[in-house]
Each structure stands twice: as structure tokens, then as C-alpha cells.
Design an enzyme around this catalytic site. Structure first.
Site, mmCIF file in Angstrom:
data_model
loop_
_atom_site.group_PDB
_atom_site.id
_atom_site.type_symbol
_atom_site.label_atom_id
_atom_site.label_comp_id
_atom_site.label_asym_id
_atom_site.label_seq_id
_atom_site.Cartn_x
_atom_site.Cartn_y
_atom_site.Cartn_z
ATOM 1 N N ARG A 1 -1.825 56.520 -11.051
ATOM 2 C CA ARG A 1 -2.661 56.519 -9.701
ATOM 3 C C ARG A 1 -2.883 57.770 -9.126
ATOM 4 O O ARG A 1 -3.808 57.901 -8.526
ATOM 5 C CB ARG A 1 -2.010 55.591 -8.791
ATOM 6 C CG ARG A 1 -3.093 55.019 -7.916
ATOM 7 C CD ARG A 1 -2.727 53.904 -6.986
ATOM 8 N NE ARG A 1 -3.804 53.873 -5.904
ATOM 9 C CZ ARG A 1 -3.969 52.625 -5.259
ATOM 10 N NH1 ARG A 1 -3.404 51.694 -5.476
ATOM 11 N NH2 ARG A 1 -5.068 52.464 -4.394
ATOM 12 N N ARG B 1 3.621 39.968 8.434
ATOM 13 C CA ARG B 1 3.954 40.530 7.419
ATOM 14 C C ARG B 1 3.043 40.452 6.010
ATOM 15 O O ARG B 1 3.425 40.631 5.271
ATOM 16 C CB ARG B 1 5.680 40.348 6.993
ATOM 17 C CG ARG B 1 6.478 40.525 7.882
ATOM 18 C CD ARG B 1 7.847 40.746 7.360
ATOM 19 N NE ARG B 1 8.847 40.764 8.576
ATOM 20 C CZ ARG B 1 9.413 39.902 9.198
ATOM 21 N NH1 ARG B 1 9.422 38.506 8.710
ATOM 22 N NH2 ARG B 1 10.400 40.047 10.067
ATOM 23 N N HIS C 1 -15.197 62.479 4.689
ATOM 24 C CA HIS C 1 -14.019 62.376 3.909
ATOM 25 C C HIS C 1 -14.582 63.005 2.542
ATOM 26 O O HIS C 1 -14.136 63.618 1.820
ATOM 27 C CB HIS C 1 -13.359 61.169 3.501
ATOM 28 C CG HIS C 1 -12.470 60.794 2.546
ATOM 29 N ND1 HIS C 1 -11.171 61.217 2.624
ATOM 30 C CD2 HIS C 1 -12.626 60.312 1.426
ATOM 31 C CE1 HIS C 1 -10.265 60.880 1.599
ATOM 32 N NE2 HIS C 1 -11.435 60.487 0.676
ATOM 33 N N ASN D 1 -6.086 60.959 -6.548
ATOM 34 C CA ASN D 1 -6.099 61.724 -5.380
ATOM 35 C C ASN D 1 -6.641 63.281 -5.557
ATOM 36 O O ASN D 1 -6.663 64.316 -4.922
ATOM 37 C CB ASN D 1 -4.635 61.932 -5.099
ATOM 38 C CG ASN D 1 -4.422 61.683 -3.676
ATOM 39 O OD1 ASN D 1 -3.825 62.663 -2.861
ATOM 40 N ND2 ASN D 1 -4.571 60.596 -2.975
ATOM 41 N N LYS E 1 -4.750 50.232 -1.035
ATOM 42 C CA LYS E 1 -4.353 51.289 -0.218
ATOM 43 C C LYS E 1 -5.044 51.019 1.053
ATOM 44 O O LYS E 1 -6.187 51.176 1.283
ATOM 45 C CB LYS E 1 -4.747 52.712 -0.695
ATOM 46 C CG LYS E 1 -3.548 53.413 -1.502
ATOM 47 C CD LYS E 1 -3.718 54.652 -1.881
ATOM 48 C CE LYS E 1 -2.831 55.665 -2.584
ATOM 49 N NZ LYS E 1 -3.177 57.243 -2.712
ATOM 50 N N GLU F 1 1.338 53.642 -7.088
ATOM 51 C CA GLU F 1 1.181 55.217 -7.102
ATOM 52 C C GLU F 1 2.550 55.933 -7.704
ATOM 53 O O GLU F 1 3.075 56.793 -7.339
ATOM 54 C CB GLU F 1 0.816 55.813 -5.795
ATOM 55 C CG GLU F 1 -0.044 57.091 -6.269
ATOM 56 C CD GLU F 1 -0.514 57.708 -4.965
ATOM 57 O OE1 GLU F 1 -0.202 57.319 -3.689
ATOM 58 O OE2 GLU F 1 -1.560 58.423 -5.078
ATOM 59 N N HIS G 1 -7.470 66.273 2.635
ATOM 60 C CA HIS G 1 -7.012 65.775 3.627
ATOM 61 C C HIS G 1 -6.623 66.919 4.785
ATOM 62 O O HIS G 1 -6.922 66.618 6.055
ATOM 63 C CB HIS G 1 -5.784 65.035 3.196
ATOM 64 C CG HIS G 1 -6.139 63.521 2.691
ATOM 65 N ND1 HIS G 1 -5.146 62.813 2.260
ATOM 66 C CD2 HIS G 1 -7.432 62.796 2.734
ATOM 67 C CE1 HIS G 1 -5.652 61.551 1.929
ATOM 68 N NE2 HIS G 1 -7.076 61.578 2.295
ATOM 69 N N HIS H 1 -7.746 65.658 -3.072
ATOM 70 C CA HIS H 1 -7.527 65.115 -1.735
ATOM 71 C C HIS H 1 -6.355 66.084 -1.066
ATOM 72 O O HIS H 1 -6.189 65.852 0.075
ATOM 73 C CB HIS H 1 -7.162 63.652 -1.864
ATOM 74 C CG HIS H 1 -8.153 62.763 -2.080
ATOM 75 N ND1 HIS H 1 -9.113 62.795 -3.191
ATOM 76 C CD2 HIS H 1 -8.509 61.686 -1.377
ATOM 77 C CE1 HIS H 1 -9.852 61.728 -3.066
ATOM 78 N NE2 HIS H 1 -9.667 61.074 -2.104
ATOM 79 N N GLU I 1 -16.732 60.778 -4.393
ATOM 80 C CA GLU I 1 -15.736 60.173 -5.120
ATOM 81 C C GLU I 1 -16.054 59.309 -6.344
ATOM 82 O O GLU I 1 -15.535 59.101 -7.394
ATOM 83 C CB GLU I 1 -15.014 58.586 -4.068
ATOM 84 C CG GLU I 1 -14.851 59.186 -2.700
ATOM 85 C CD GLU I 1 -13.289 59.348 -2.679
ATOM 86 O OE1 GLU I 1 -12.690 59.997 -3.842
ATOM 87 O OE2 GLU I 1 -12.580 59.204 -1.480
ATOM 88 N N LYS J 1 -11.502 53.036 -11.014
ATOM 89 C CA LYS J 1 -10.445 52.704 -9.992
ATOM 90 C C LYS J 1 -9.905 51.433 -10.559
ATOM 91 O O LYS J 1 -8.446 51.538 -10.434
ATOM 92 C CB LYS J 1 -11.003 52.518 -8.608
ATOM 93 C CG LYS J 1 -10.280 52.296 -7.644
ATOM 94 C CD LYS J 1 -10.057 53.025 -6.428
ATOM 95 C CE LYS J 1 -9.080 52.727 -5.572
ATOM 96 N NZ LYS J 1 -9.165 53.534 -4.125
#
Ligand SMILES: NC(=O)c1ccc[n+]([C@@H]2O[C@H](COP(=O)([O-])OP(=O)(O)OC[C@H]3O[C@@H](n4cnc5c(N)ncnc54)[C@H](O)[C@@H]3O)[C@@H](O)[C@H]2O)c1
Ligand SMILES: O=C(O)C(=O)C[C@@H](O)[C@H](O)[C@H](O)COP(=O)(O)O
Ligand SMILES: [Zn+2]
Length: 359
Positions: free
Chosen positions: A240, A120, A263, A244, A142, A236, A251, A247, A184, A226
Site C-alpha cells: 500500500r 469504537r 493536496h 504514497n 484511511k 499498509e 505533505h 506524498h 492522484e 486504488k
């Protein structure tokens, strides 16, 4: 040049992103004293890059377990994650031990996810070796893997305990992968720091090379964007989402291309799409849309797409994490440095924006 430290907060365990050249000596301190065992997860193709990382940790008295994985996006699967859980179990990894991810964004996403899920949550230290990994993927917590249905659909927010960006690793990176990272960086320019756009436009050829005269500043500025954003909204729940930008369609293209499309290249196309959407919605003028195309093209990034059928891309966008129920949500600009959310755009707006990508 000495190392720069960019702090990331917003959690009970703030951490540093260390940027410099030849800075591997900083790694044992980021890993900390409590770890007896360290798993070094790296692409099997990057054994040479991982070797000095393992040596630095062994010299600091850690027992190192190198854990090679498939290269790039092929590693972001549940099968690879399960294999790593088995390897950690067999090696007796406890909660005081540490996972180190060495490689590009795909590897650090996987390593972060394995660290988040093992017992965990154990500490992760990330050593990104691509431009994209340094300026984006390794920072912010992330983590995740892909599923058949889409990109990064399984994962966790699990901030690293430290990030080490050794720019001395960049010269061996293939040019196409380096350029993918610029997408990016340019994204950070459009959403928050227009000086980035000025620097790229002043010397696009230099921007496309690790030895470019503005490289270090571009890397540090993008990391600073960032770091500032994730420090205020780790999970997010609001701001945040601006990270994206590009994206939502990006994606969907990656999935449609079976993850063979880089990417950064998909994000570049997605940013042009988002700019066209914003233009059609009356938010930005033609000059801002044109600036997207010129700055991206100037470093060799794609600005159009004539691939997969639009209907399938639109369906894939419905599982985008920003969607709420049946409502698609896009990050768009009201101006440079002024990101906002466009919620539930009409189908004819989406269709028109997409047509402009293949024109
Ligand atoms: N978690 C996040 O916030 C975040 C942010 C952005 C992107 N991402 C993810 O990052 C991934 C893309 O990352 P990427 O562009 O780094 O791709 P990647 O990890 O696939 O790496 C690209 C290629 O470069 C090779 N490589 C890496 N370092 C090298 C070096 N120093 N020398 C030679 N070759 C080297 C890799 O082996 C690979 O073949 C995507 O999966 C994307 O979803 C995550
Ligand atoms: O850190 C973020 O937040 C981002 O959105 C950064 C993106 O560049 C990155 O590709 C991220 O992995 C995308 O996240 P997702 O939640 O859309 O899977
Ligand atoms: Zn991204």
C-alpha cells in the site's frame, strides 16, 4: 451510462465503489436497513450538494441529522472531531446508526475518522463530491485529521461500508480543485496503470474538465488501481505504501504552507521530487523524469517549488508515516509501473533533488 461497481476486498466486509451520474438513488442501499439515524457530515459551504443526499435518505425512512463542518482542510482538526462526537452523543447515535460523509477528501477523511472513533466504530458511507475524493480519498479506509506537527498524524484504518461517486456533482467544483484531483489520477498512472498517462497525454485539455471524453475512464482506472492495492494491504504493511508516491515531500509542503496549498498540487511537486531522486539514484532515465514534468504541467499542475526553506521541509518529512526511526523512506520508481522503496537516501542526494525543483 449505467453505474459501474468496483469491489474493494481485503476485509471481513467487502464493499462497492459505485460510479455513475445521477446515482443518488443507490445511497439508501449502501446505508443499509439497520440504521435508524444517519449523520450527514458536510462542509457548511456545500449545503446545496448535501440537501439531495439528506432527501434521498429521508425518503427511505431514515432520521437524518445534517452536521455542517468548516470547509476543506479546516475541518480536519481534533476540535471539529470533538464537536461531532458531542453532536452524535446528543442525537443518541448507537452502533447500528450510520455516518455519511459528503464533500471533498478533507470532509470524507474527517467523517471516516469520526465513524471509526464513535463507539469504537460505526458504519461510514462516503459520498465524495470532488475528483480527488472519488479516485482516492473515499476509497481504502484511511481516515484522519491533522495536528500542529503534521498531516494526517491521527487517524484509523476504517473501511467504509460503501462509496457513492455521483459524477453529476463535479461540474460545480472549482477548476483548481478539479485539477488537484488529476494529480492522484496521474499518480495511479505512474505507479500502476500507464494507460492513464496515455489518456491524459492524448487530451490534456479534456482531462482537466469533468466533461472530457476520457473522464469516466480516468476515474474508473484510478479507482481500480486504488481498490486493487488496498484490497491486498489494508493496513499498509507493504505494498500500500506505493499509494504514497509524491506524498513525503507533498505533505511537508502542505504543512509548511499552513494547509492553504491544495493536496493534489503538493503531491504533484512531490512526484517530481521523487522522480529526481530516482534519477539521481540511477533508477530511471531523463525521459521518465521529463514525462513527470510534461504530463503534470499539461493539465496545469505545478512541477517546481521555491517556497519554504528546505531544512524545515526535511525536518517535517521525519514524521512521515513511512519513516522508520531516523530513516526516511521514499516511494520511487524503477520504471513506469514499477514502484519501490528508497530507504535512507544520503542527505546530498535529497539536497540535489530539491535543488532541481527550484531550478
Ligand atoms: N484518505 C485517503 O486515502 C486520502 C487520499 C487522498 C487525499 N486525502 C485527503 O483529501 C484531502 C484533499 O481532498 P480534496 O482535494 O477533495 O479537497 P477538499 O476536501 O478540501 O475540497 C476542495 C474544495 O472543493 C469544495 N467542493 C467539494 N465538492 C464540491 C462540489 N461538488 N462543488 C463545489 N465545490 C465543492 C470543498 O468545499 C472545498 O472547498 C486532503 O486532506 C488529503 O489529505 C485522503
Ligand atoms: O491510501 C493511501 O494509502 C494513500 O497513501 C493515498 C494518499 O493519496 C492519501 O493522501 C493518504 O491520505 C496519505 O496517507 P498518509 O498515510 O501518508 O497520511
Ligand atoms: Zn494523496
Amino acid at each position: 451510462m449505467t453505474a459501474t461497481r468496483i469491489g474493494v476486498g481485503g476485509t471481513s466486509a467487502p464493499y462497492d465503489v459505485v460510479v455513475g451520474s445521477g446515482v443518488l438513488g443507490e445511497l439508501p442501499a449502501l446505508v443499509g436497513d439497520r440504521a435508524a439515524r444517519v449523520a450527514v457530515i458536510h462542509p457548511e459551504t456545500l449545503g446545496e450538494v448535501a440537501r439531495p443526499v439528506c432527501a434521498a435518505l429521508e425518503a427511505a425512512g431514515r432520521t437524518v441529522h445534517p452536521m455542517p463542518v468548516p470547509d476543506g482542510e479546516a475541518a480536519k482538526t481534533v476540535a471539529v472531531a470533538a464537536d461531532l462526537w458531542a453532536r452524535l452523543g446528543r442525537a443518541g447515535f448507537t452502533r447500528s446508526d450510520v455516518v455519511v460523509g459528503v464533500g471533498g477528501g478533507a470532509t470524507t477523511d474527517l467523517a471516516g475518522f469520526v465513524a471509526a472513533s464513535w463507539l469504537r466504530g460505526v458504519r461510514a458511507v462516503l459520498v465524495p463530491t470532488t475528483l480527488l475524493g472519488m479516485v482516492d480519498a473515499a476509497v481504502g479506509g484511511k481516515t484522519g485529521i491533522n495536528t500542529d506537527e503534521g498531516k494526517n498524524l491521527v487517524g484509523a484504518f476504517h473501511p467504509p461500508a460503501g462509496v457513492l461517486c455521483d459524477m453529476a456533482t463535479l461540474p460545480t467544483l472549482p477548476a483548481a480543485d478539479y485539477i488537484g484531483g488529476l494529480a492522484e489520477i496521474i499518480k495511479a498512472g505512474f505507479i500502476a496503470d500507464p494507460v492513464i498517462l496515455d489518456l491524459v497525454e492524448a487530451d490534456p485539455e479534456g482531462a482537466a474538465r469533468p466533461e472530457g471524453r476520457h473522464t469516466r475512464e480516468l476515474v474508473e482506472r484510478a479507482i481500480a488501481v486504488k481498490a486493487e492495492v488496498v484490497s491486498g494491504d489494508l493496513r499498509e504493511s507493504g505494498r500500500r505504501e506505493i499509494l504514497n508516491y509524491g506524498h513525503t515531500l507533498g505533505h511537508a509542503i502542505e504543512r509548511a504552507e499552513n494547509y492553504t496549498f491544495r493536496h493534489g498540487y503538493a503531491v504533484a511537486i512531490g512526484m517530481v521530487f521523487a522522480a529526481e531522486l530516482a534519477g539521481l539514484d540511477g533508477r530511471i532515465d531523463d525521459a521518465v523524469i521529463a514525462r513527470h514534468r510534461t504530463v503534470l504541467a499539461s493539465v496545469g499542475l505545478p512541477t517546481g517549488y521555491a517556497g519554504e526553506a528546505w531544512e524545515r521541509l526535511r525536518d517535517t518529512m521525519r514524521v512521515d508515516k513511512k519513516a522508520r526511526g531516523a530513516t526516511l523512506r521514499f516511494v520511487v520508481l524503477d520504471g513506469i509501473g514499477e514502484p519501490t522503496i528508497l530507504s535512507g537516501p544520503a542527505d546530498d542526494l535529497l539536497d540535489a533533488a530539491y535543488r532541481r525543483l527550484s531550478a
